[in-house]
Write an enzyme that holds these catalytic residues in place. Structure first.
Site, PDB file in Angstrom:
ATOM      1  N   THR A 239       0.851  -1.192   0.000  1.00 37.88           N
ATOM      2  CA  THR A 239       0.000   0.000   0.000  1.00 37.88           C
ATOM      3  C   THR A 239       0.886   1.242   0.000  1.00 37.88           C
ATOM      4  OG1 THR A 239      -1.881  -0.945   1.111  1.00 37.88           O
ATOM      5  CG2 THR A 239      -1.415   1.327   1.642  1.00 37.88           C
ATOM      6  N   GLY A 269     -10.001  -2.890   4.604  1.00 39.12           N
ATOM      7  CA  GLY A 269      -8.992  -2.841   5.663  1.00 39.12           C
ATOM      8  C   GLY A 269      -8.998  -1.508   6.388  1.00 39.12           C
ATOM      9  N   ASP A 270      -7.830  -1.130   6.862  1.00 38.03           N
ATOM     10  CA  ASP A 270      -7.697   0.070   7.691  1.00 38.03           C
ATOM     11  C   ASP A 270      -7.697   1.374   6.902  1.00 38.03           C
ATOM     12  OD1 ASP A 270      -5.125  -1.150   6.744  1.00 38.03           O
ATOM     13  OD2 ASP A 270      -4.396   0.836   7.322  1.00 38.03           O
ATOM     14  N   GLY A 290       0.258  -2.266   6.196  1.00 33.99           N
ATOM     15  CA  GLY A 290       0.396  -3.609   6.736  1.00 33.99           C
ATOM     16  C   GLY A 290      -0.955  -4.266   6.866  1.00 33.99           C
TER      17      GLY A 290
HETATM   18  N1  ASP Z   1      -3.294  -1.837   5.075  1.00 31.40           N
HETATM   19  C1  ASP Z   1      -3.728  -2.355   3.806  1.00 31.40           C
HETATM   20  C2  ASP Z   1      -4.987  -3.148   3.980  1.00 31.40           C
HETATM   21  O1  ASP Z   1      -5.042  -3.946   4.903  1.00 31.40           O
HETATM   22  C3  ASP Z   1      -2.718  -3.190   3.142  1.00 31.40           C
HETATM   23  C4  ASP Z   1      -1.340  -2.581   3.063  1.00 31.40           C
HETATM   24  O2  ASP Z   1      -0.960  -1.757   3.859  1.00 31.40           O
HETATM   25  O3  ASP Z   1      -0.621  -2.920   2.135  1.00 31.40           O
HETATM   26  O4  ASP Z   1      -5.881  -3.021   3.193  1.00 31.40           O
END
Ligand code: ASP
EC number: 3.5.1.26
Length: 371
Positions: A239, A269-270, A290
């Site tokens: 990301t 996600g977050d 993450g």
């Molecule tokens: N945080 C992102 C998610 O869980 C993934 C990432 O950071 O690559 O959607």
């Protein structure tokens, strides 16, 4: 738990080691801090797990963001968006072009968000086929809403006249192929204990075996351009994110993602959740990356920001929050305040920072610290 963290932070001398302090003590330190410590800064990451050797991507992006900062009257949000757009155009990162494919090997569901220090926030979740998802988040921030998802978000994006693009790449297909191999070998963490076939929610049938899954990818590849890269590390999340500080001490943060490697339709996600993936306020800006589920549970960005507001340096605030998270989950954070900037991740993470004096990159500058 004690974790190995790959840490980067403002290389200028620190005011001192920073144990938890009272807010009064912070005010004293601020008054005494070196004015050279504050000034315009753009710091971007290429995702937790992205090799530091890919820091050329964030380096180009922070240059673009910094140029925007200098040409647009110190607009932190404009600089954040310019930085994210640059990374969304780089197919090596899981955002915009290069976004992860969902488990059906066809769908992409992108999320993006931005926030500034006046609590302006906009986010979008589950959109497809747009070159720059961050632009949709920007438009949401200008609306009476904070977060749009799925079909409604896609239709909203359709009103903006944004450039459409097929985001799937050979890199994303190669990554999903590795994900399938782990999934069918029973080596995909919580997925191995979960009956995902029973809950398959795509229009196409669920693959029963690895070769059926690979056939889904072959179908997706038919007619596609480009070849898969020889070498891409497993488990990268990639990301992209940015934090910005202007010369006047204004802050913004932004994120863009295609989500995790293994995800069913509708997983969010977050990234679009205020306080989980990102936070900005008068004391600084924070952007995480993450495993989204871990970042949401730990409310990572809001907790790092709270420590910034209490006067911790960004590097210390990141360390204090991420040390609670298991390396299997995998989390990275970047942050900036008027005490400097910092990065930390439970693995490698490509990043670059740019201020008036210098540009720093993870690949040339990273320190490993065993804590
Ligand atoms: N945080 C992102 C998610 O869980 C993934 C990432 O950071 O690559 O959607």
């Amino acid at each position: 738990m004690v974790l190995p963290l790959a840490l980067g932070c403002d290389p200028r001398p620190r005011v001192g080691e920073v144990p938890p302090r009272s807010v009064d003590a912070v005010a004293v330190e601020r008054a005494a801090s070196d004015p050279a410590r504050v000034g315009p800064l753009v710091l971007a990451h290429g995702g937790q797990g992205s090799p530091a050797s890919r820091s050329d991507g964030p380096a180009v992006a922070v240059d673009r963001g910094f140029a925007r900062l200098e040409s647009e009257g110190e607009d932190a949000v404009a600089a954040a968006i310019a930085t994210i757009e640059s990374l969304e155009d780089d197919p090596r990162f899981n955002a915009g072009t290069g976004a992860n494919l969902r488990l059906d090997a066809r769908s992409i569901e992108a999320d993006a968000a931005l926030m500034d220090d006046r609590a302006r926030f906009g986010a979008v979740a589950g959109i497809a086929d747009l070159r720059h998802p961050i632009r949709v988040a920007e438009a949401v921030a200008a609306s009476p809403h904070l977060l749009l998802v799925g079909e409604g978000a896609q239709a909203f994006a359709g009103t903006l006249g944004l450039e459409a693009r097929d985001l799937s790449t050979p890199q994303a297909r190669a990554k999903l192929a590795r994900g399938y191999a782990k999934l069918f070998a029973g080596e995909a963490g919580p997925w191995s204990e979960w009956d995902w076939r029973r809950h398959w929610n795509f229009a196409t049938p669920a693959p029963a075996k690895l070769d059926e899954a690979m056939a889904l990818l072959e179908a997706a590849e038919a007619g596609a351009q480009g070849e898969a890269p020889d070498e891409t590390p497993d488990e990268t999340k990639d990301t992209v994110g940015v934090v910005v500080r202007t010369a006047q001490g204004r802050y913004a943060a932004a994120l863009s993602t295609g989500g995790t490697t293994l995800a069913i339709h509708g997983r969010v996600g977050d990234v679009p959740l205020l306080g989980a993936g990102l936070y900005a306020g008068p004391h600084g800006a924070v952007a995480a990356t993450g495993k989204g589920e871990a970042i949401i549970r730990e409310l990572v960005a809001a907790r790092v920001y709270e420590l910034l507001a209490r006067g911790q340096t960004p590097a210390d605030a990141i360390r204090l929050v991420t040390r609670e998270i298991s390396p299997e989950e995998g989390v990275g954070v970047i942050a900036v305040s008027d005490l400097g900037w910092g990065t930390g991740a439970t693995s490698q993470m490509a990043w670059a920072a740019r201020d008036r004096d210098a540009r720093h990159r993870a690949d040339t500058w990273i320190q490993r610290q065993d804590r």
